[in-house]
Design an enzyme around this catalytic site. Sequence first.
Site, PDB file in Angstrom:
ATOM      1  N   ASP A  35     -15.031 -11.154  -9.413  1.00 49.76           N
ATOM      2  CA  ASP A  35     -13.676 -11.647  -9.176  1.00 49.76           C
ATOM      3  C   ASP A  35     -13.370 -12.637 -10.299  1.00 49.76           C
ATOM      4  O   ASP A  35     -13.912 -13.748 -10.335  1.00 49.76           O
ATOM      5  CB  ASP A  35     -13.588 -12.324  -7.815  1.00 49.76           C
ATOM      6  CG  ASP A  35     -12.178 -12.805  -7.485  1.00 49.76           C
ATOM      7  OD1 ASP A  35     -11.303 -12.754  -8.372  1.00 49.76           O
ATOM      8  OD2 ASP A  35     -11.949 -13.246  -6.337  1.00 49.76           O
ATOM      9  N   SER A  62      -4.922  -7.395 -24.547  1.00 50.38           N
ATOM     10  CA  SER A  62      -3.801  -8.327 -24.538  1.00 50.38           C
ATOM     11  C   SER A  62      -2.522  -7.550 -24.281  1.00 50.38           C
ATOM     12  O   SER A  62      -2.509  -6.609 -23.481  1.00 50.38           O
ATOM     13  CB  SER A  62      -3.752  -9.104 -25.866  1.00 50.38           C
ATOM     14  OG  SER A  62      -2.671 -10.014 -25.881  1.00 50.38           O
ATOM     15  N   TYR A  74       2.720 -15.169 -17.877  1.00 55.55           N
ATOM     16  CA  TYR A  74       2.052 -13.939 -18.299  1.00 55.55           C
ATOM     17  C   TYR A  74       1.934 -13.894 -19.818  1.00 55.55           C
ATOM     18  O   TYR A  74       0.860 -13.613 -20.362  1.00 55.55           O
ATOM     19  CB  TYR A  74       2.823 -12.716 -17.802  1.00 55.55           C
ATOM     20  CG  TYR A  74       2.212 -11.418 -18.290  1.00 55.55           C
ATOM     21  CD1 TYR A  74       0.984 -10.985 -17.799  1.00 55.55           C
ATOM     22  CD2 TYR A  74       2.844 -10.641 -19.258  1.00 55.55           C
ATOM     23  CE1 TYR A  74       0.404  -9.806 -18.254  1.00 55.55           C
ATOM     24  CE2 TYR A  74       2.282  -9.458 -19.710  1.00 55.55           C
ATOM     25  CZ  TYR A  74       1.059  -9.047 -19.212  1.00 55.55           C
ATOM     26  OH  TYR A  74       0.486  -7.885 -19.675  1.00 55.55           O
ATOM     27  N   LYS A 117      -1.482 -13.720 -22.226  1.00 52.30           N
ATOM     28  CA  LYS A 117      -1.757 -12.682 -23.214  1.00 52.30           C
ATOM     29  C   LYS A 117      -1.926 -13.294 -24.612  1.00 52.30           C
ATOM     30  O   LYS A 117      -2.722 -12.799 -25.422  1.00 52.30           O
ATOM     31  CB  LYS A 117      -0.646 -11.634 -23.212  1.00 52.30           C
ATOM     32  CG  LYS A 117      -0.548 -10.842 -21.913  1.00 52.30           C
ATOM     33  CD  LYS A 117      -1.751  -9.920 -21.718  1.00 52.30           C
ATOM     34  CE  LYS A 117      -2.818 -10.424 -20.814  1.00 52.30           C
ATOM     35  NZ  LYS A 117      -3.938  -9.475 -20.625  1.00 52.30           N
TER      36      LYS A 117
END
Length: 297
Positions: A86, A169, A198, A202
């Site tokens: 996890d 990515s 987000y 990335k």
Amino acid sequence: MGIIASVISQQFPPKSKFQVQDIPDLTGKVVIVTGGNAGIGKETVKALLEHNAKVYVAARNKWKAEEAIRDLEMLTGKEAIFLPLDLADFSSIRRAAEEFLSKENTLHILFNNGGVMACPIDQLTKDGYDLQFGTNVLGHFFFTELLMHALFNVARSSPGEKARVVTTSSLANYFGDLDWDTFTDTPARKKKGTQFLYSQSKFGNVVVARELARRYGDQGILSFSLHPGSIKTNLFRHLPNIIQSVMNLVLHDVSYGALTQLYAGTSPDVVDLNGRVLLSVGKIKKAQPKSTRSCCG
């Protein structure tokens, strides 16, 4: 304009010159694919098994992982190995690394493929970090660091051979930056919103991948980040239904999405590209200059 042109070009990419059949024989190679039970990860595992690699599927949900492993065995005749992981829980990451290292001395390829996107803003990791940054960046970074000894052992046991760390990515990294006030649950984080978080994660993937190449390149480590293309996966499940419906009109199949990371992980053509960002197979994109200054240490 350069970023916009890159986004458009990825919707209509040229046919890849690299195909699954171009993967060399991987007999004797040990590989981990995080998030290998679904989407691009599962397709990556399938190709690796077809080329005789020993593959660990690192995933959180045991039932889904074992179902994927059974499905892949039916398709390939080869059985992958489940590794409970996890990425949103440091204690789980530590246990996964310990379990792997109790079984293997070397790790030839680590695909940091798993991730989450556009999660509800109230979701955090078990350790209190923003779920997207904590999972996509911190989780993979911690997992990779715990496995460095096994990665180093590739070059130590076979001089001239290099281990590879391949981090998935996104083009969203070009819209991201690192805002240290948003890594944990702060008012600044909530103000930024889930889409920025987000993109930040990335961008963080690119930063870490470049830093791994800088720190460990002379010790036999190749590290790449990449944009797999705009792919139909369940990564978009948190987006509104109308947006998902529109995106499905231009998204590509997962078999295309796996090609770039398989290229980075297996092709001899990339050995001189350490630290670079791959947008599609054979297409290299310069990372943002700030991805270097954002590195620590």
